[in-house]
Design a protein around this motif. Structure first.
Motif, PDB file in Angstrom:
ATOM      1  N   ARG A 140       0.819  -1.209   0.000  1.00 25.75           N
ATOM      2  CA  ARG A 140       0.000   0.000   0.000  1.00 25.75           C
ATOM      3  C   ARG A 140       0.862   1.272   0.000  1.00 25.75           C
ATOM      4  NH1 ARG A 140      -5.332   0.692   2.801  1.00 25.75           N
ATOM      5  NH2 ARG A 140      -5.802   2.911   2.743  1.00 25.75           N
ATOM      6  N   GLN A 141       2.032   1.221   0.659  1.00 23.85           N
ATOM      7  CA  GLN A 141       2.860   2.413   0.800  1.00 23.85           C
ATOM      8  C   GLN A 141       3.244   3.000  -0.548  1.00 23.85           C
ATOM      9  OE1 GLN A 141       3.491   3.863   3.786  1.00 23.85           O
ATOM     10  NE2 GLN A 141       4.341   5.552   2.606  1.00 23.85           N
ATOM     11  N   PHE A 142       3.426   2.151  -1.560  1.00 23.92           N
ATOM     12  CA  PHE A 142       3.748   2.655  -2.901  1.00 23.92           C
ATOM     13  C   PHE A 142       2.648   3.590  -3.399  1.00 23.92           C
ATOM     14  CE2 PHE A 142       6.636  -0.875  -2.756  1.00 23.92           C
ATOM     15  CZ  PHE A 142       7.631  -0.614  -3.669  1.00 23.92           C
ATOM     16  N   VAL A 143       1.406   3.157  -3.240  1.00 24.27           N
ATOM     17  CA  VAL A 143       0.280   3.955  -3.736  1.00 24.27           C
ATOM     18  C   VAL A 143       0.130   5.237  -2.925  1.00 24.27           C
ATOM     19  CG1 VAL A 143      -2.193   3.922  -4.246  1.00 24.27           C
ATOM     20  CG2 VAL A 143      -0.849   1.853  -4.525  1.00 24.27           C
ATOM     21  N   ALA A 144       0.393   5.145  -1.642  1.00 22.63           N
ATOM     22  CA  ALA A 144       0.343   6.348  -0.800  1.00 22.63           C
ATOM     23  C   ALA A 144       1.373   7.376  -1.264  1.00 22.63           C
ATOM     24  CB  ALA A 144       0.594   5.974   0.659  1.00 22.63           C
ATOM     25  N   GLU A 145       2.439   6.899  -1.900  1.00 18.37           N
ATOM     26  CA  GLU A 145       3.505   7.791  -2.357  1.00 18.37           C
ATOM     27  C   GLU A 145       3.408   8.097  -3.849  1.00 18.37           C
ATOM     28  OE1 GLU A 145       7.285   6.307  -1.014  1.00 18.37           O
ATOM     29  OE2 GLU A 145       6.576   6.056   1.045  1.00 18.37           O
ATOM     30  N   GLY A 146       2.285   7.727  -4.480  1.00 21.38           N
ATOM     31  CA  GLY A 146       2.055   8.154  -5.855  1.00 21.38           C
ATOM     32  C   GLY A 146       1.957   7.074  -6.901  1.00 21.38           C
ATOM     33  N   ALA A 147       2.105   5.801  -6.515  1.00 22.01           N
ATOM     34  CA  ALA A 147       1.983   4.717  -7.492  1.00 22.01           C
ATOM     35  C   ALA A 147       0.518   4.502  -7.859  1.00 22.01           C
ATOM     36  CB  ALA A 147       2.584   3.435  -6.944  1.00 22.01           C
ATOM     37  N   LEU A 148       0.285   3.763  -8.936  1.00 21.96           N
ATOM     38  CA  LEU A 148      -1.064   3.594  -9.476  1.00 21.96           C
ATOM     39  C   LEU A 148      -1.940   2.656  -8.642  1.00 21.96           C
ATOM     40  CD1 LEU A 148      -3.210   3.903 -11.738  1.00 21.96           C
ATOM     41  CD2 LEU A 148      -2.030   2.024 -12.952  1.00 21.96           C
ATOM     42  N   ILE A 149      -1.468   1.435  -8.399  1.00 23.37           N
ATOM     43  CA  ILE A 149      -2.332   0.420  -7.779  1.00 23.37           C
ATOM     44  C   ILE A 149      -1.478  -0.577  -6.999  1.00 23.37           C
ATOM     45  CG2 ILE A 149      -2.284  -0.984  -9.886  1.00 23.37           C
ATOM     46  CD1 ILE A 149      -5.138  -1.923  -9.230  1.00 23.37           C
ATOM     47  N   SER A 150      -2.017  -1.067  -5.905  1.00 24.25           N
ATOM     48  CA  SER A 150      -1.341  -2.119  -5.146  1.00 24.25           C
ATOM     49  C   SER A 150      -2.367  -3.153  -4.711  1.00 24.25           C
ATOM     50  CB  SER A 150      -0.636  -1.548  -3.912  1.00 24.25           C
ATOM     51  OG  SER A 150      -1.577  -1.067  -2.953  1.00 24.25           O
ATOM     52  N   TYR A 151      -1.880  -4.383  -4.605  1.00 28.39           N
ATOM     53  CA  TYR A 151      -2.703  -5.445  -4.062  1.00 28.39           C
ATOM     54  C   TYR A 151      -1.798  -6.377  -3.274  1.00 28.39           C
ATOM     55  CZ  TYR A 151      -5.750  -9.455  -3.506  1.00 28.39           C
ATOM     56  OH  TYR A 151      -6.486 -10.475  -2.960  1.00 28.39           O
ATOM     57  N   GLY A 152      -2.120  -6.534  -2.011  1.00 27.91           N
ATOM     58  CA  GLY A 152      -1.308  -7.398  -1.172  1.00 27.91           C
ATOM     59  C   GLY A 152      -1.810  -7.386   0.255  1.00 27.91           C
ATOM     60  N   PRO A 153      -1.161  -8.166   1.112  1.00 29.52           N
ATOM     61  CA  PRO A 153      -1.584  -8.224   2.514  1.00 29.52           C
ATOM     62  C   PRO A 153      -1.363  -6.893   3.226  1.00 29.52           C
ATOM     63  CG  PRO A 153      -0.172 -10.081   1.928  1.00 29.52           C
ATOM     64  CD  PRO A 153      -0.077  -9.098   0.815  1.00 29.52           C
ATOM     65  N   ASN A 154      -2.121  -6.707   4.279  1.00 32.90           N
ATOM     66  CA  ASN A 154      -1.943  -5.549   5.155  1.00 32.90           C
ATOM     67  C   ASN A 154      -0.721  -5.818   6.037  1.00 32.90           C
ATOM     68  OD1 ASN A 154      -2.184  -3.948   7.631  1.00 32.90           O
ATOM     69  ND2 ASN A 154      -4.160  -3.302   6.829  1.00 32.90           N
ATOM     70  N   THR A 155       0.375  -5.131   5.751  1.00 36.31           N
ATOM     71  CA  THR A 155       1.632  -5.419   6.441  1.00 36.31           C
ATOM     72  C   THR A 155       1.570  -5.098   7.928  1.00 36.31           C
ATOM     73  OG1 THR A 155       2.490  -3.248   5.793  1.00 36.31           O
ATOM     74  CG2 THR A 155       3.021  -5.119   4.371  1.00 36.31           C
ATOM     75  N   ALA A 156       0.892  -4.023   8.276  1.00 34.13           N
ATOM     76  CA  ALA A 156       0.784  -3.670   9.698  1.00 34.13           C
ATOM     77  C   ALA A 156       0.047  -4.760  10.470  1.00 34.13           C
ATOM     78  CB  ALA A 156       0.072  -2.330   9.859  1.00 34.13           C
ATOM     79  N   ASP A 157      -0.977  -5.339   9.850  1.00 35.11           N
ATOM     80  CA  ASP A 157      -1.730  -6.409  10.501  1.00 35.11           C
ATOM     81  C   ASP A 157      -0.852  -7.632  10.740  1.00 35.11           C
ATOM     82  OD1 ASP A 157      -4.368  -7.679  11.334  1.00 35.11           O
ATOM     83  OD2 ASP A 157      -3.788  -9.010   9.689  1.00 35.11           O
ATOM     84  N   ILE A 158      -0.013  -7.976   9.759  1.00 37.35           N
ATOM     85  CA  ILE A 158       0.871  -9.136   9.910  1.00 37.35           C
ATOM     86  C   ILE A 158       1.859  -8.909  11.046  1.00 37.35           C
ATOM     87  CG2 ILE A 158       2.683 -10.491   8.793  1.00 37.35           C
ATOM     88  CD1 ILE A 158       1.251  -9.981   6.128  1.00 37.35           C
TER      89      ILE A 158
END
Length: 330
Positions: A255-273
């Motif tokens: 998710r951090q990539f998208v927060a910094e301007g990337a188009l799209i992300s899909y993956g686990p919630n790292t903070a939750d892990i």
């Protein structure tokens, strides 16, 4: 005179009690080390540090009261990772937490006795960290990052958000992503049904990142999958900037990539892990052995889309895709 003597005795007794209390508290203090794949000021690692602290506090472990957590930050550099791993093992903490595959590999090499709880690791059986997911069998257990069966969804989603894409490249550093053959197998299985071409693009430094993305952009209808590895994550600013410059659709695992301007992300919630990994720290500190704690998979996946970036790329995400998104950045 008697009053002064009483006060002196009281003060002395209080001081003795305070010293005894501190000694008792120190004796009950548990030491945990945490080795990270980022630099200390990285937004992603700060999110993980907070999540880990929250996970511990929910279980009654309060920093500097009954537990001390010592963080080390590697920036994804393999030499620094090994140096930190050796240092931490020599300091003999009660337990070491490691994020990511390269860090877990270094910790495994450094100790076979200190308990290790990993998080965000791919293919722990294939990498030799554990004997099996259900019965790890050694001093290591933890939480994986992504189910390989989910990797094909990156192909599906990049095609869904950018239907014109015909060719997709997976960019990764083979030194920090030793599990990349499994990624390629899953992507290869997914690409046939989507009529996409797939290529593997290994990179080792920022110059190779720039050359790879530039070459991909110079061919029509290209798209990029950025592997979730320590090198790519630590060089995400370069990757995001280049894909923006060349108007290249790209999908990421964080998710951090998208927060910094990337188009799209899909993956686990790292903070939750990371937060959940505090649960295994609690259990090990209370006497359970890593050998008997099964490796756990992610439970929360999230799809995040940056609409501002989509607009800049001339992409209008389908309403059905936006409806599925867990986060939309305007």
């Amino acid at each position: 005179m008697r009053r002064r003597k009483f006060i002196a005795l009281s003060v002395g007794a209080a001081a003795s009690w305070s010293l005894a209390s501190c000694a008792q508290q120190a004796a009950g203090m548990r030491r945990v080390a945490f080795l990270h794949p980022y630099l200390e000021n990285d937004n992603e690692v700060m999110t993980r540090v907070i999540a880990f602290r929250e996970g511990l506090e929910a279980l009654g472990w309060i920093e500097n009261r009954n537990i001390r957590v010592e963080h080390r930050y590697s920036g994804g550099d393999l030499v620094r990772i090994r140096a930190h791993a050796t240092e931490l093992v020599h300091s003999a903490p009660d337990l070491i937490v490691g994020s990511g595959t390269p860090i877990t590999a270094a910790l495994k090499e450094a100790t076979s006795t200190i308990p290790i709880v990993f998080n965000l690791v791919n293919d722990p059986v294939g990498q030799g960290f554990v004997a099996s997911l259900s019965r790890p069998g050694g001093n290591i257990t933890g939480f994986t990052f992504i189910d390989f069966l989910m990797i094909g969804k990156w192909m599906e989603m990049i095609k869904e958000i950018a239907p014109g894409v015909r060719r997709v490249a997976l960019i990764f550093n083979p030194d920090t992503t030793p599990f990349y053959p499994a990624f390629l197998r899953e992507l290869e299985a997914a690409r046939t049904s989507l009529a996409l071409e797939l290529s593997a693009t290994p990179v080792h430094d920022e110059a190779e990142v720039e050359a790879a993305i530039t070459a991909l952009a110079h061919e029509p209808d290209g798209g990029l999958i950025a592997a979730p590895d320590a090198f790519i994550n630590n060089h995400r600013r370069a990757v995001i900037t280049l894909t923006e410059r060349y108007r290249l659709p790209a999908i990421y695992g964080f998710r951090q990539f998208v927060a910094e301007g990337a188009l799209i992300s899909y993956g686990p919630n790292t903070a939750d892990i990371v937060r959940r990994s505090a649960g295994y720290v609690d259990r090990v500190l209370k006497g359970e052995g890593p050998a008997d704690l099964p490796v756990q998979a992610p439970t929360k996946y999230e799809l995040v889309i940056n609409l501002k970036t989509a607009k800049a790329l001339g992409i209008a995400p389908a309403p059905v895709l936006l409806a599925r998104a867990d986060g939309v950045i305007q």
